[in-house]
Scaffold this motif. Sequence first.
Motif: not given
Length: 207
Positions: A60-72
């Motif tokens: 249930t962990t978010k794969p990566w943070r919402q903002k700042g990674t450059g990915r969707a």
Amino acid sequence: MELKVINEQGQEAAKLQASDVLFGREFNEALVHQIVVAYQANARSGDSKQKDRSEVRHTTTKPWRQKGTGRARSGSNGSPLWRGGGRIFPNSPDQNYSQKVNKKMFRAGMAAILSELARQDRLIVVDDLAIDAPKTKLFSAKLKNMGLDGNLLVITDELNENLYLSSRNLPNVLVLEAHETDPVSLVRFAKVLVTKNAVAKFEEMWG
């Protein structure tokens, strides 16, 4: 329509006068394809099961943070867009694969198949097919004498025990009673051996 009747040596012994409606029909490829596909679909059990995104096991962990990674942005690796994620429209175990075929269409399709087999000399008629003992060797030798030791469908009006027991170990031979005949078996085998009584049964059912 005349069908060739052979003896136990595989030689033509007589002619059998058969129904033109059943054995003299034009071949309708579209109709035959439809009844073959419908027969196979109706044989499916419909017990396949796939998982949607709520049923797959995933963190249930978010794969990566919402903002700042450059990915969707992404909130779950159980998403159908991900490898290993759930299906968008999963198959359910109560799925019904059956297809309706009218009796008139089925009769016409079976007649078209039988007619084409007769035209291609793949339909052979015998007076009777009796085996003295339940031995595969005897049945195999009988077929070989007739020149029918290849891929063969045998259709009788009534399946006796000796014939059933003698044929079940032959991998390229299938023995059916006339009322069990199906379109898939008719188109699958290279040759079809039918008894006279089975021909009469066909005319009674589909003629």
